[in-house]
Design an enzyme around this catalytic site. Sequence first.
Site, PDB file in Angstrom:
ATOM      1  N   TYR A 160       6.693   8.928   1.813  1.00  0.00           N
ATOM      2  CA  TYR A 160       6.253   7.592   1.411  1.00  0.00           C
ATOM      3  C   TYR A 160       4.766   7.422   1.720  1.00  0.00           C
ATOM      4  O   TYR A 160       4.002   6.930   0.876  1.00  0.00           O
ATOM      5  CB  TYR A 160       7.078   6.531   2.136  1.00  0.00           C
ATOM      6  CG  TYR A 160       6.722   5.118   1.763  1.00  0.00           C
ATOM      7  CD1 TYR A 160       7.161   4.566   0.565  1.00  0.00           C
ATOM      8  CD2 TYR A 160       5.937   4.319   2.590  1.00  0.00           C
ATOM      9  CE1 TYR A 160       6.832   3.269   0.206  1.00  0.00           C
ATOM     10  CE2 TYR A 160       5.605   3.021   2.242  1.00  0.00           C
ATOM     11  CZ  TYR A 160       6.055   2.496   1.056  1.00  0.00           C
ATOM     12  OH  TYR A 160       5.724   1.209   0.706  1.00  0.00           O
ATOM     13  N   LYS A 164       1.702   6.792  -1.031  1.00  0.00           N
ATOM     14  CA  LYS A 164       0.806   5.635  -1.034  1.00  0.00           C
ATOM     15  C   LYS A 164      -0.659   6.060  -0.868  1.00  0.00           C
ATOM     16  O   LYS A 164      -1.561   5.382  -1.365  1.00  0.00           O
ATOM     17  CB  LYS A 164       1.237   4.638   0.037  1.00  0.00           C
ATOM     18  CG  LYS A 164       2.570   3.953  -0.287  1.00  0.00           C
ATOM     19  CD  LYS A 164       2.548   3.246  -1.641  1.00  0.00           C
ATOM     20  CE  LYS A 164       3.814   2.485  -1.945  1.00  0.00           C
ATOM     21  NZ  LYS A 164       3.770   1.762  -3.235  1.00  0.00           N
TER      22      LYS A 164
END
Length: 265
Positions: A160, A164
């Site tokens: 994750y 990002k």
Amino acid sequence: MGRVAGRSCIVTGGAQGIGRAIGEALLHEGANVCFADINADKVAGVADAAQEHARSGGGQVTHAAVDVTDRAQVRAMIAHTVDTFGRLDVKFNNAGVNKPMNFLDVTEDNWNFIMGINGLGCMIGMQEAARQMIAQGDGGKIVNTASIASRQGFGNVAPYCASKWAVVSLTQSGARDLAQHNITVTGFAPGVVDTEMWEQVDQDLMSIGAAERPGQAMEEFSAEILRGRVAKPADITGTTTFLASKDSDYMTGQIVMIDGGMTLV
């Protein structure tokens, strides 16, 4: 008249959480909004409920089912929006997922699932929105959802965090390439936000042994937030509406942190 009156916008991940709040805030200030999500039934219900915001703000509402990793579906979503509203002015690439795994347990499937939606999905959304805006000939705005996880890595959500960081890089790359077409590309980075996604992450962290009880992870992540509390989706939308408005026309390539002072970089 609101800051985005008459602007036609798409918000992916619009069936819940931050995406739904972004769309409703845009409607409140007069925008036309397509709520888009992979969950067709849920996003249709959100669009129906949003009609109240549309009436008060003067905007129009539609919805679309979309898998943001499928270019044909993204093109169909944009075509539907243009057919309904006449044009596309602002594209929010907000759809995202997380599935915590301890660092040494991360699998290729976990990596590909998260990077596919959060990274590739963002790039496809940027490209196809830009193509429509270029064809229109008068520019536009692309706004990407990053995260505090784009500024530092966390051990049990490594894919994750990487995804990002990818959003930040795509925002900068897109800003450089699309400036010649009068298209700005910006993003925003929320911190801990009380949404349905965080509820699922909380359960996942317990399942991998990273938390012992419900709510523990949120408490620990948010303990040092300078504003003294976690965010609600409404804490994010003042900034997102600003990024969709003419007030931000001289901004591009930037990520705005909206984390209550959780990270100071």
